[in-house]
Design a protein around this motif. Sequence first.
Motif, mmCIF file in Angstrom:
data_model
loop_
_atom_site.group_PDB
_atom_site.id
_atom_site.type_symbol
_atom_site.label_atom_id
_atom_site.label_comp_id
_atom_site.label_asym_id
_atom_site.label_seq_id
_atom_site.Cartn_x
_atom_site.Cartn_y
_atom_site.Cartn_z
ATOM 1 N N ASP B 285 2.987 5.162 -12.968
ATOM 2 C CA ASP B 285 2.386 6.152 -13.861
ATOM 3 C C ASP B 285 3.457 7.056 -14.467
ATOM 4 O O ASP B 285 3.326 7.536 -15.582
ATOM 5 C CB ASP B 285 1.410 7.050 -13.083
ATOM 6 N N SER B 286 4.451 7.341 -13.657
ATOM 7 C CA SER B 286 5.448 8.319 -14.095
ATOM 8 C C SER B 286 6.738 8.074 -13.320
ATOM 9 O O SER B 286 6.777 7.249 -12.405
ATOM 10 C CB SER B 286 4.954 9.730 -13.781
ATOM 11 N N TYR B 287 7.759 8.849 -13.668
ATOM 12 C CA TYR B 287 9.010 8.717 -12.920
ATOM 13 C C TYR B 287 8.807 9.111 -11.453
ATOM 14 O O TYR B 287 9.326 8.469 -10.543
ATOM 15 C CB TYR B 287 10.103 9.594 -13.551
ATOM 16 N N GLN B 288 8.004 10.159 -11.241
ATOM 17 C CA GLN B 288 7.729 10.595 -9.870
ATOM 18 C C GLN B 288 7.068 9.466 -9.081
ATOM 19 O O GLN B 288 7.310 9.281 -7.887
ATOM 20 C CB GLN B 288 6.816 11.833 -9.903
ATOM 21 N N ASP B 289 6.246 8.705 -9.775
ATOM 22 C CA ASP B 289 5.558 7.574 -9.147
ATOM 23 C C ASP B 289 6.569 6.509 -8.690
ATOM 24 O O ASP B 289 6.437 5.930 -7.609
ATOM 25 C CB ASP B 289 4.573 6.975 -10.160
ATOM 26 N N VAL B 290 7.608 6.293 -9.506
ATOM 27 C CA VAL B 290 8.666 5.341 -9.140
ATOM 28 C C VAL B 290 9.357 5.815 -7.860
ATOM 29 O O VAL B 290 9.565 5.055 -6.908
ATOM 30 C CB VAL B 290 9.726 5.202 -10.264
ATOM 31 N N VAL B 291 9.680 7.126 -7.850
ATOM 32 C CA VAL B 291 10.372 7.698 -6.684
ATOM 33 C C VAL B 291 9.492 7.557 -5.441
ATOM 34 O O VAL B 291 9.947 7.097 -4.392
ATOM 35 C CB VAL B 291 10.724 9.188 -6.942
ATOM 36 N N ASP B 292 8.231 7.925 -5.569
ATOM 37 C CA ASP B 292 7.329 7.891 -4.412
ATOM 38 C C ASP B 292 7.180 6.476 -3.875
ATOM 39 O O ASP B 292 7.245 6.237 -2.672
ATOM 40 C CB ASP B 292 5.949 8.429 -4.806
ATOM 41 N N LYS B 293 6.971 5.529 -4.788
ATOM 42 C CA LYS B 293 6.754 4.149 -4.345
ATOM 43 C C LYS B 293 8.020 3.559 -3.743
ATOM 44 O O LYS B 293 7.961 2.751 -2.816
ATOM 45 C CB LYS B 293 6.216 3.292 -5.495
ATOM 46 N N SER B 294 9.173 3.965 -4.269
ATOM 47 C CA SER B 294 10.439 3.500 -3.685
ATOM 48 C C SER B 294 10.599 4.065 -2.282
ATOM 49 O O SER B 294 10.987 3.360 -1.353
ATOM 50 C CB SER B 294 11.621 3.934 -4.538
ATOM 51 N N LEU B 295 10.298 5.343 -2.129
ATOM 52 C CA LEU B 295 10.442 5.979 -0.817
ATOM 53 C C LEU B 295 9.509 5.356 0.217
ATOM 54 O O LEU B 295 9.858 5.193 1.385
ATOM 55 C CB LEU B 295 10.145 7.479 -0.914
ATOM 56 N N LYS B 296 8.321 4.974 -0.243
ATOM 57 C CA LYS B 296 7.342 4.401 0.693
ATOM 58 C C LYS B 296 7.755 3.043 1.221
ATOM 59 O O LYS B 296 7.233 2.570 2.230
ATOM 60 C CB LYS B 296 5.964 4.296 0.010
ATOM 61 N N MET B 297 8.703 2.413 0.542
ATOM 62 C CA MET B 297 9.165 1.110 1.040
ATOM 63 C C MET B 297 10.012 1.280 2.301
ATOM 64 O O MET B 297 10.187 0.346 3.065
ATOM 65 C CB MET B 297 10.006 0.404 -0.008
ATOM 66 N N PHE B 298 10.570 2.452 2.486
ATOM 67 C CA PHE B 298 11.397 2.672 3.667
ATOM 68 C C PHE B 298 10.528 2.922 4.887
ATOM 69 O O PHE B 298 9.434 3.468 4.781
ATOM 70 C CB PHE B 298 12.300 3.904 3.467
ATOM 71 N N GLY B 299 11.070 2.559 6.037
ATOM 72 C CA GLY B 299 10.405 2.903 7.288
ATOM 73 C C GLY B 299 10.586 4.389 7.548
ATOM 74 O O GLY B 299 11.360 5.063 6.868
ATOM 75 N N PRO B 300 9.871 4.896 8.550
ATOM 76 C CA PRO B 300 9.871 6.347 8.757
ATOM 77 C C PRO B 300 11.228 6.930 9.116
ATOM 78 O O PRO B 300 11.536 8.052 8.719
ATOM 79 C CB PRO B 300 8.879 6.543 9.906
ATOM 80 N N ASN B 301 12.045 6.193 9.838
ATOM 81 C CA ASN B 301 13.332 6.757 10.249
ATOM 82 C C ASN B 301 14.277 6.903 9.058
ATOM 83 O O ASN B 301 14.970 7.899 8.913
ATOM 84 C CB ASN B 301 13.966 5.900 11.337
ATOM 85 N N CYS B 302 14.272 5.879 8.190
ATOM 86 C CA CYS B 302 15.099 5.959 6.978
ATOM 87 C C CYS B 302 14.592 7.058 6.068
ATOM 88 O O CYS B 302 15.363 7.800 5.467
ATOM 89 C CB CYS B 302 15.079 4.627 6.233
ATOM 90 N N LEU B 303 13.265 7.142 5.984
ATOM 91 C CA LEU B 303 12.669 8.173 5.134
ATOM 92 C C LEU B 303 13.095 9.558 5.609
ATOM 93 O O LEU B 303 13.487 10.418 4.814
ATOM 94 C CB LEU B 303 11.149 8.045 5.172
ATOM 95 N N SER B 304 13.065 9.764 6.913
ATOM 96 C CA SER B 304 13.434 11.092 7.414
ATOM 97 C C SER B 304 14.919 11.364 7.175
ATOM 98 O O SER B 304 15.323 12.498 6.950
ATOM 99 C CB SER B 304 13.074 11.247 8.893
ATOM 100 N N LYS B 305 15.741 10.316 7.178
ATOM 101 C CA LYS B 305 17.175 10.495 6.897
ATOM 102 C C LYS B 305 17.378 10.903 5.434
ATOM 103 O O LYS B 305 18.211 11.752 5.129
ATOM 104 C CB LYS B 305 17.891 9.168 7.184
#
Lengths: 97, 412
Positions: B285-305
């Motif tokens: 939908d938007s650039y923010q959507d790209v960022v969010d969907k990219s971040l969601k591909m990571f597991g929780p430990n990588c995300l927290s890093k």
Amino acid sequence: MQNQIEKKIIKRMTDLWKHESAAKQSELNSAVAIFQHRLKMIEKFVNTQPKQTRDYYISPYTVVADHDRMHYKIVKHTDDITNYISTIWIKNIKSYE
Amino acid sequence: MNKENKTELKKRMHELNASTNIYTYILESNSTDMKESKLYDVKDNMMIKDIYVTGASSTNLIKSPYNAAVVDLLNAAGYRVVALTNMDELGVGSWSRFAKNGRIVWNEGPQQSPGGSSGGAAVSALKITTISLGTDTGGSCRFPAQICRIHGFKPTFGSFSRFGIYIYDDTDTVGIFSRSVKEIYNAAKILSVYDERDSNSITNNMNSGASSYSIVALNENLYNKEQKEFLNQLKKRFDVVDIDLSINPEFIDAIYEIISAAGFYSNSSRFSIARLNDKNSIEFDSYQDVVDKSLKMFGPNCLSKIMLAEYVMHKSDGVNAYELALSARGDLISNFIRTIDNAKIIIYPVVNLEEYHYIYANLVGIPSLFVSLRRETGIIGLNIMSAHRCENIIFDFAEKIADLIYNQQIDS
């Protein structure tokens, strides 16, 4: 300050994962705990370091153009940016440029 | 192992994997000379041509177009790669718990884990292969070696090529596991080659071993009774000098977390769902959507890093944690180099599950070998460090204490 950032970041993580399965949610909980642990560790480290240790190479002076009054000012970084230590008056900016 | 035929080997690997989840992929080698070869495997972040190397992450969906430099070097030397080993997602973690296809289960270790992030490589080196390759950012090759009671090695930064490897951060190096220190040494000699494709690669040739050297004990003022006793044993055989290398360990983890988070933040930017969209057919939908969907591909430990990096790179109240950590790291490097110039060897006797002492070698960029010691010595193992490119001194020292080393005689 740290508390606000911490809350903001945890909210962002939780929001990203809120539609995931229960198993993922439980993984996220442990990740949030790890995040908080790391953040506390970092915060403790940061608080014990002398502030602005690397200021020696950052000039504390900045030249600011005041176009309305047609002059430049040299200002020193302080809490109050209006604390001018020197002002250079340039009567005609266009000719100077 | 060399006498085992291919079918039996594969059977053993599959059986081991069924209970442990240590392999993400077992290669079907066509090699007919497997009987005569030394077998090795690689962590699932090293490229093997035409194989989906995932980094144990959902973020990577690309078939490897080429071999990692280290794989080519070992293959050319007659080694045969047999598998990719499971790990913490993209190397972020210490217990091999965060992986796309599930954690490694290792009932012989504390927390039912072989340690991490190169946990799969450690178990495989213990049970199957002659050597295993992992990557070591903050002890990821030496800590699992400690848990699995084998030996783990991290070279000087830049001495093994990182071409074709998913790098975690700027302290990352390729590391080696084995039951035999000699096998680690042999592989290290093969892998110490300059590679122009890796911008951090340094000129090869490990320096020749010093004819004499003295030893400094790291953080001696914090030693418990067992560590003191072990040091006294060493003093009878070696010149242990009284240089004070007491570095407050309290902040080492923090410095490492800050620097590695920043490094991971920049390196993880390559894993964007937008770039991989050909396969996913996801709409944004938007650039923010790209960022969010990219971040969601990571597991929780990588995300927290990644989230941690957003904090450490950010300036709060005029303070930037990253700048402070870099400055502290500079002080640490000067302190170590000054000491190593005088003494050549720095040791730390390992007594429990602490990891912090492994991080020094990563932050300073020096080589480090963890050797498991016999139980009679009273301690688990020894973390041995030396100066840049002085790997030979470390192996020379290990040879001199071979009588103390656990499993020293096992040769695959």
